[in-house]
Design a protein around this motif. Structure first.
Motif, PDB file in Angstrom:
ATOM      1  N   VAL A  31       0.843  -1.197   0.000  1.00 38.28           N
ATOM      2  CA  VAL A  31       0.000   0.000   0.000  1.00 38.28           C
ATOM      3  C   VAL A  31       0.878   1.247   0.000  1.00 38.28           C
ATOM      4  O   VAL A  31       1.841   1.344   0.766  1.00 38.28           O
ATOM      5  N   VAL A  44      -4.633   6.216  -3.416  1.00 35.12           N
ATOM      6  CA  VAL A  44      -4.196   5.032  -2.685  1.00 35.12           C
ATOM      7  C   VAL A  44      -3.948   3.929  -3.717  1.00 35.12           C
ATOM      8  O   VAL A  44      -4.836   3.619  -4.520  1.00 35.12           O
ATOM      9  N   TRP A  46      -2.381  -0.119  -4.317  1.00 36.35           N
ATOM     10  CA  TRP A  46      -1.962  -1.356  -3.662  1.00 36.35           C
ATOM     11  C   TRP A  46      -1.996  -2.504  -4.668  1.00 36.35           C
ATOM     12  O   TRP A  46      -2.419  -2.337  -5.814  1.00 36.35           O
ATOM     13  N   SER A  54     -11.708  -2.781  -5.967  1.00 34.61           N
ATOM     14  CA  SER A  54     -10.767  -1.753  -5.534  1.00 34.61           C
ATOM     15  C   SER A  54     -11.544  -0.742  -4.696  1.00 34.61           C
ATOM     16  O   SER A  54     -12.257   0.099  -5.235  1.00 34.61           O
ATOM     17  N   LYS A  55     -11.397  -0.844  -3.383  1.00 36.68           N
ATOM     18  CA  LYS A  55     -12.227  -0.039  -2.500  1.00 36.68           C
ATOM     19  C   LYS A  55     -11.396   0.495  -1.341  1.00 36.68           C
ATOM     20  O   LYS A  55     -10.577  -0.213  -0.772  1.00 36.68           O
ATOM     21  N   VAL A  56     -11.629   1.756  -0.986  1.00 38.79           N
ATOM     22  CA  VAL A  56     -11.029   2.359   0.203  1.00 38.79           C
ATOM     23  C   VAL A  56     -12.162   2.817   1.105  1.00 38.79           C
ATOM     24  O   VAL A  56     -13.067   3.539   0.669  1.00 38.79           O
ATOM     25  N   TYR A  58     -12.816   4.941   4.615  1.00 39.53           N
ATOM     26  CA  TYR A  58     -12.024   5.926   5.359  1.00 39.53           C
ATOM     27  C   TYR A  58     -12.936   6.861   6.141  1.00 39.53           C
ATOM     28  O   TYR A  58     -14.145   6.926   5.918  1.00 39.53           O
ATOM     29  N   THR A  69     -16.685   5.738   1.618  1.00 40.69           N
ATOM     30  CA  THR A  69     -16.155   4.707   0.727  1.00 40.69           C
ATOM     31  C   THR A  69     -15.857   5.316  -0.626  1.00 40.69           C
ATOM     32  O   THR A  69     -16.642   6.114  -1.155  1.00 40.69           O
ATOM     33  N   TYR A 105      -7.836   4.960   7.332  1.00 41.55           N
ATOM     34  CA  TYR A 105      -8.350   4.241   6.166  1.00 41.55           C
ATOM     35  C   TYR A 105      -7.844   2.801   6.150  1.00 41.55           C
ATOM     36  O   TYR A 105      -6.869   2.447   6.822  1.00 41.55           O
ATOM     37  N   CYS A 107      -7.773  -0.390   2.802  1.00 44.35           N
ATOM     38  CA  CYS A 107      -8.084  -0.591   1.390  1.00 44.35           C
ATOM     39  C   CYS A 107      -8.211  -2.079   1.109  1.00 44.35           C
ATOM     40  O   CYS A 107      -7.677  -2.918   1.832  1.00 44.35           O
ATOM     41  N   TRP A 113      -8.700  -7.167   3.434  1.00 42.40           N
ATOM     42  CA  TRP A 113      -8.470  -5.762   3.760  1.00 42.40           C
ATOM     43  C   TRP A 113      -7.043  -5.570   4.249  1.00 42.40           C
ATOM     44  O   TRP A 113      -6.439  -6.463   4.851  1.00 42.40           O
TER      45      TRP A 113
END
Length: 444
Positions: A31, A44, A46, A54-56, A58, A69, A105, A107, A113
């Motif tokens: 990351v 971001v 990774w 592909s999700k963050v 936070y 999100t 956060y 990811c 995760w």
């Protein structure tokens, strides 16, 4: 009764069943953050080894955890080594961040995760005084400065990192597994502050493919060259390697040159230079150095070269570049203000107060398997301070007239072995030309 072979098969699956731990190939790793150049945003990036979402998720520190999100996309990168290893590089851009606010956060996706991490959004004020760590030539083997940089980053000492080329030694080795391991090593830095990069010679394999795919710098040039604004500085990252790897396309050299010229023209518009007077460049191979290895600082395009290629020194001088940051030589070297191989100090007593030429800093001793270099015992007059200690440089753009730089020796347990203030009351070519003209007049 369960047959013995069935029992063994079930036990073989146990690591995947305990507490629902996802298989490693869906687990986010490597990351890192980067600043895309748009205020209130952060990218971001990774890696996973299977395709996933592909999700963050936070939220503001102290607020509801993961209340927001953001989604992005994944790109399949296939390394060009014998195994043709594939990996998915995920990128998600966070927007509408509050300046200088801290966010928590993680990811990934519902099949894996990352750790819970944090970052502070960059302050978008031109009165912001950003703090940087800068270095090049940090490897997977013998990364001597890494532990100190990890701790200082997590203590909140830096707002951004400038890695001035040469990563991992080398990212393509062992079918890019060394690249994976290096990106895991720097996660404890790069997942907390923007990790801004430029390519070096050790990224050249397969047309710089590991570098171009793994990092997420601003612009549309696959991180090869770009610029961004922070505080009162305009920072330009460019590739010195277009001068050396012309087998990948001589047109890249000219394309970058034209981009540099346009970017510098824009930065020098009076309304832009008034709010961001400092212009700082970073490129891997230096124009000047006094290392005793007969290396590239005698060959990088200061002047026009053959085959025909436009030099950079006149371009940077003409547009009033204030500070030029380099690496590649595995040493630290600070130069007096220099142009055309001659020293142009502000004055004998205060060389860095209103200097008449750009200031060059070479900081390539973060630590790698090639160890440090030796110096020429008889440097030219522009060499002001030299050290072969492992270490890195700190820089703070304090305000529109003052920049502070210091060199940290990791060999000496974090001792500051060199420091300068660069002070400029006026910026730009007109200032260089005017002050240089006065000196020449007085010398007649």
């Amino acid at each position: 009764m369960v047959p013995v072979h069935a029992a063994w098969a079930f036990l073989g699956l146990a690591p995947l069943l305990v507490l629902g731990v996802p298989p490693i190939w869906t687990q986010p790793e490597q990351v890192h953050l980067s600043y895309p150049g748009v205020p209130g945003s952060m990218v971001v990036t990774w890696t996973t080894f299977n395709k996933t979402e592909s999700k963050v998720e936070y939220g503001l520190l102290g607020g509801q955890l993961f209340e927001m999100t953001a989604r992005g996309n994944a790109t399949l990168f296939v390394d060009s080594g014998e195994e043709k290893r594939g990996m998915y590089i995920h990128r998600v851009t966070l927007i509408d961040l509050k300046p200088a606010a801290t966010y928590v956060y993680h990811c990934g996706s519902d099949v894996g995760w990352s750790d819970v991490l944090s970052f502070t959004a960059l302050n978008d004020s031109t009165n912001f005084s950003p703090r940087f760590a800068l270095y090049g030539d940090l490897g997977n083997e013998n990364p001597q400065s890494l532990a100190r940089l990890q701790k200082e980053t997590q203590l909140g000492m830096y707002d951004a990192i400038l890695h001035i080329g040469d990563f991992a030694y080398d990212m393509d080795e062992d079918n890019a597994r060394i690249g994976d391991e290096f990106m895991r090593q720097i996660q404890s830095i790069a997942a907390y502050v923007p990790y801004m990069t430029c390519p070096g010679n050790h990224e050249a394999a397969y047309n710089f493919s590991n570098y171009r795919n793994r990092f997420s710098m601003p612009g549309q040039t696959e991180s090869l060259w770009y610029s961004w604004n922070v505080g009162s500085a305009h920072i330009i990252s460019f590739s010195t390697e277009v001068f050396f790897y012309i087998q990948y396309g001589l047109e890249l050299l000219f394309k970058q040159y034209e981009w540099l010229k346009k970017d510098l023209e824009e930065a020098n518009r009076p309304e832009n230079r008034a709010v961001r007077p400092w212009i700082i460049t970073m490129g891997h191979r230096p124009m000047y150095c006094s290392d005793d290895d007969q290396d590239d600082c005698t060959r990088l395009g200061r002047k026009d070269t053959k085959p025909p290629a436009p030099g950079l020194e006149d371009l940077f001088y003409r547009y009033g570049v204030d500070l030029e940051l380099w690496a590649h030589e595995h040493t630290y070297e600070r130069l007096w203000p220099v142009y055309g191989d001659k020293v142009y100090n502000g004055s004998k007593e205060q060389p860095y107060v209103n200097p008449k030429g750009p200031v060059h800093i070479i900081t390539g001793s973060a630590g790698c398997r090639e160890r440090t270099d030796r110096f020429n015992p008889n440097p030219k007059e522009w060499s002001a301070f030299r050290s072969t200690d492992y270490g890195y440089t700190r820089m703070q753009v304090v305000n529109k007239t003052h920049i502070y730089l210091e060199q940290v020796s990791d060999d000496q347990y974090g001792r500051v072995i060199d420091n300068i203030w660069v002070v400029k009351e006026k910026h730009g070519f007109s200032f260089f030309f005017f002050t240089l003209g006065i000196d020449l007049f007085l010398a007649v």
